[in-house]
Design a protein around this motif. Structure first.
Motif, PDB file in Angstrom:
ATOM      1  N   ALA A  80       0.849  -1.192   0.000  1.00 57.59           N
ATOM      2  CA  ALA A  80       0.000   0.000   0.000  1.00 57.59           C
ATOM      3  C   ALA A  80       0.882   1.238   0.000  1.00 57.59           C
ATOM      4  N   ASP A  81       0.496   2.216  -0.789  1.00 59.62           N
ATOM      5  CA  ASP A  81       1.177   3.505  -0.840  1.00 59.62           C
ATOM      6  C   ASP A  81       0.378   4.478   0.024  1.00 59.62           C
ATOM      7  N   SER A  82       0.982   4.946   1.104  1.00 60.29           N
ATOM      8  CA  SER A  82       0.257   5.811   2.040  1.00 60.29           C
ATOM      9  C   SER A  82      -0.124   7.155   1.445  1.00 60.29           C
ATOM     10  N   ALA A  83       0.478   7.520   0.317  1.00 60.69           N
ATOM     11  CA  ALA A  83       0.110   8.771  -0.335  1.00 60.69           C
ATOM     12  C   ALA A  83      -1.184   8.645  -1.130  1.00 60.69           C
ATOM     13  N   LYS A  84      -1.704   7.410  -1.240  1.00 58.12           N
ATOM     14  CA  LYS A  84      -2.899   7.168  -2.056  1.00 58.12           C
ATOM     15  C   LYS A  84      -4.047   6.694  -1.167  1.00 58.12           C
ATOM     16  N   PRO A  85      -5.034   7.557  -0.910  1.00 57.65           N
ATOM     17  CA  PRO A  85      -6.168   7.155  -0.074  1.00 57.65           C
ATOM     18  C   PRO A  85      -6.873   5.898  -0.555  1.00 57.65           C
ATOM     19  N   ALA A  86      -6.888   5.656  -1.861  1.00 55.40           N
ATOM     20  CA  ALA A  86      -7.519   4.438  -2.379  1.00 55.40           C
ATOM     21  C   ALA A  86      -6.798   3.198  -1.876  1.00 55.40           C
ATOM     22  N   ASP A  87      -5.464   3.261  -1.797  1.00 51.54           N
ATOM     23  CA  ASP A  87      -4.697   2.142  -1.248  1.00 51.54           C
ATOM     24  C   ASP A  87      -5.030   1.932   0.224  1.00 51.54           C
ATOM     25  N   LEU A  88      -5.213   3.030   0.947  1.00 55.27           N
ATOM     26  CA  LEU A  88      -5.510   2.935   2.375  1.00 55.27           C
ATOM     27  C   LEU A  88      -6.913   2.385   2.610  1.00 55.27           C
ATOM     28  N   ALA A  89      -7.841   2.730   1.726  1.00 47.73           N
ATOM     29  CA  ALA A  89      -9.190   2.179   1.828  1.00 47.73           C
ATOM     30  C   ALA A  89      -9.162   0.672   1.577  1.00 47.73           C
ATOM     31  N   ARG A  90      -8.400   0.260   0.576  1.00 46.63           N
ATOM     32  CA  ARG A  90      -8.260  -1.169   0.278  1.00 46.63           C
ATOM     33  C   ARG A  90      -7.581  -1.887   1.443  1.00 46.63           C
ATOM     34  N   ALA A  92      -7.702  -1.107   4.604  1.00 42.15           N
ATOM     35  CA  ALA A  92      -8.681  -1.258   5.680  1.00 42.15           C
ATOM     36  C   ALA A  92      -9.645  -2.405   5.386  1.00 42.15           C
ATOM     37  N   ASP A  93     -10.047  -2.528   4.125  1.00 42.00           N
ATOM     38  CA  ASP A  93     -10.939  -3.632   3.752  1.00 42.00           C
ATOM     39  C   ASP A  93     -10.269  -4.981   3.980  1.00 42.00           C
ATOM     40  N   LEU A  94      -9.004  -5.097   3.594  1.00 41.05           N
ATOM     41  CA  LEU A  94      -8.286  -6.363   3.753  1.00 41.05           C
ATOM     42  C   LEU A  94      -8.085  -6.711   5.225  1.00 41.05           C
ATOM     43  N   VAL A  95      -7.747  -5.705   6.019  1.00 37.64           N
ATOM     44  CA  VAL A  95      -7.579  -5.943   7.455  1.00 37.64           C
ATOM     45  C   VAL A  95      -8.913  -6.348   8.081  1.00 37.64           C
ATOM     46  N   GLY A  96      -9.982  -5.693   7.649  1.00 34.62           N
ATOM     47  CA  GLY A  96     -11.302  -6.032   8.163  1.00 34.62           C
ATOM     48  C   GLY A  96     -11.688  -7.462   7.837  1.00 34.62           C
ATOM     49  N   GLU A  97     -11.382  -7.895   6.604  1.00 30.94           N
ATOM     50  CA  GLU A  97     -11.705  -9.262   6.197  1.00 30.94           C
ATOM     51  C   GLU A  97     -10.908 -10.291   7.003  1.00 30.94           C
ATOM     52  N   LEU A 102      -9.075  -3.541  14.700  1.00 26.28           N
ATOM     53  CA  LEU A 102      -7.719  -3.092  15.000  1.00 26.28           C
ATOM     54  C   LEU A 102      -7.705  -2.569  16.428  1.00 26.28           C
ATOM     55  N   ASP A 103      -6.695  -2.965  17.172  1.00 25.39           N
ATOM     56  CA  ASP A 103      -6.530  -2.455  18.529  1.00 25.39           C
ATOM     57  C   ASP A 103      -5.541  -1.297  18.586  1.00 25.39           C
ATOM     58  N   GLY A 104      -4.748  -1.151  17.538  1.00 20.15           N
ATOM     59  CA  GLY A 104      -3.776  -0.073  17.517  1.00 20.15           C
ATOM     60  C   GLY A 104      -3.298   0.227  16.117  1.00 20.15           C
ATOM     61  N   VAL A 105      -2.820   1.444  15.927  1.00 14.87           N
ATOM     62  CA  VAL A 105      -2.271   1.891  14.643  1.00 14.87           C
ATOM     63  C   VAL A 105      -1.011   2.696  14.916  1.00 14.87           C
ATOM     64  N   PHE A 106       0.063   2.376  14.198  1.00 17.01           N
ATOM     65  CA  PHE A 106       1.252   3.211  14.184  1.00 17.01           C
ATOM     66  C   PHE A 106       1.381   3.757  12.768  1.00 17.01           C
ATOM     67  N   ALA A 107       0.957   5.014  12.576  1.00 17.32           N
ATOM     68  CA  ALA A 107       1.037   5.668  11.271  1.00 17.32           C
ATOM     69  C   ALA A 107       2.465   6.186  11.112  1.00 17.32           C
ATOM     70  N   PHE A 137      -3.438  11.245   7.798  1.00 15.20           N
ATOM     71  CA  PHE A 137      -4.851  11.528   8.061  1.00 15.20           C
ATOM     72  C   PHE A 137      -5.747  10.405   7.545  1.00 15.20           C
ATOM     73  N   PHE A 138      -5.538   9.991   6.297  1.00 11.94           N
ATOM     74  CA  PHE A 138      -6.425   8.983   5.718  1.00 11.94           C
ATOM     75  C   PHE A 138      -6.137   7.582   6.268  1.00 11.94           C
ATOM     76  N   THR A 139      -4.927   7.347   6.755  1.00 10.38           N
ATOM     77  CA  THR A 139      -4.670   6.089   7.462  1.00 10.38           C
ATOM     78  C   THR A 139      -5.586   5.984   8.666  1.00 10.38           C
ATOM     79  N   VAL A 140      -5.651   7.058   9.440  1.00  9.84           N
ATOM     80  CA  VAL A 140      -6.491   7.057  10.639  1.00  9.84           C
ATOM     81  C   VAL A 140      -7.965   7.005  10.260  1.00  9.84           C
ATOM     82  N   GLN A 141      -8.355   7.786   9.261  1.00  8.37           N
ATOM     83  CA  GLN A 141      -9.764   7.808   8.862  1.00  8.37           C
ATOM     84  C   GLN A 141     -10.251   6.410   8.475  1.00  8.37           C
ATOM     85  N   HIS A 142      -9.479   5.711   7.666  1.00  9.07           N
ATOM     86  CA  HIS A 142      -9.910   4.385   7.207  1.00  9.07           C
ATOM     87  C   HIS A 142      -9.784   3.322   8.297  1.00  9.07           C
TER      88      HIS A 142
END
Length: 272
Positions: A80-90, A92-97, A102-107, A137-142
């Motif tokens: 995933a490229d963190s500069a691309k919100p579409a990658d971050l949305a994908r 999040a979907d993969l992690v959700g599946e 998620l209990d924690g995030v290190f951006a 920002f979008f890492t946290v949002q997703h």
């Protein structure tokens, strides 16, 4: 231009990892987890029982990091490229599946572009902002729905000591890192009622692939070392231990804060 998304020989094998079992049953996302501080944090959390998701832009580097961590299906490596919100949305979907929460995030993913103000181009400006601020920002949002699915959690944003002191040859970089900490304060307030804490960590001079790429001459490294009151350059594990603390229940009454891990450069340099 350097980014904390690569490989290097780790220097921290002699360091003691976190308490075994502290993160049992917890899943943590680490962006830019293929090298440096991200990889060290992944190793630290795995040793403490966590399931870890790491990201990187380069597939080969991502697989090398996954192999180096050697933790089987407890590591989920996602390109995933963190500069691309579409990658971050994908992402999040993969992690959700896979995990459902998620209990924690290190951006952690970030780029270092060091230029004089007169040399900054629109391209370098946009890239620095896209990765260091928009990407965070979008890492946290997703990730937010996944944190809420866990009933709350902890988010740590990778900022920099430069938000506390000026660095003449890095105006855009330093500005994005100041924005990252302001984001931690704002989101820490916004998400407190949801049981989600948000803090930032500000590394000082930490020896990573990025550091070695920017400071190449031994004389320059000696000059940097001379600024550190504790008398040594930082290691990636120094940041990993701080991040692990902020992600853990030991920091359950801390939010919206910045933790400077710099050997005393900001607070002490020039006064000893």
């Amino acid at each position: 231009m350097t980014e904390n998304d690569g490989t290097r020989t780790d220097r921290n094998d002699h360091r003691t990892p976190g308490s075994a079992g502290e993160f049992d049953g917890r899943t943590v996302l680490i962006t830019g987890g293929t090298s440096g501080m991200g990889l060290a944090t992944a190793r630290h959390l795995l040793a403490s029982g966590a399931e870890v998701v790491i990201t990187g832009r380069d597939e080969a580097r991502l697989r090398r990091a996954e192999a180096e961590l050697a933790s089987g299906d407890r590591v989920f490596a996602v390109r995933a490229d963190s500069a691309k919100p579409a990658d971050l949305a994908r992402l999040a979907d993969l992690v959700g599946e896979r995990h459902g929460r998620l209990d924690g995030v290190f951006a952690n993913a970030g780029v270092g572009i060091f230029e004089l103000p007169t040399d900054v181009t629109e391209k370098s400006f946009d890239h620095t902002v896209d990765v260091n601020f928009k990407g965070v920002f979008f890492t946290v949002q997703h990730a937010l729905p996944l944190l809420e699915a866990a009933g709350g959690g902890s988010v740590v944003l990778n900022a920099s000591w430069t938000l506390h002191r000026g660095l003449p040859n890095a105006p855009v970089y330093a500005a994005t890192k100041a924005a990252v900490h302001n984001l931690a304060r704002t989101l820490g307030s916004e998400f407190a009622g949801r049981g989600i804490r948000v803090n930032s960590v500000s590394p000082g001079y930490i020896v990573t692939e990025m550091f070695d790429a920017v400071i190449t001459e031994q004389s320059a490294k000696d000059a940097v070392l001379a600024q550190v009151p504790l008398g040594r350059l930082g290691e990636a594990e120094d940041i990993a231990e701080t991040v692990a603390f902020l992600l853990s229940s030991r920091s359950s009454y801390i939010t919206g804060q910045d933790f400077v891990v710099d050997g005393g450069v900001v607070a002490v340099a020039g006064s000893w």
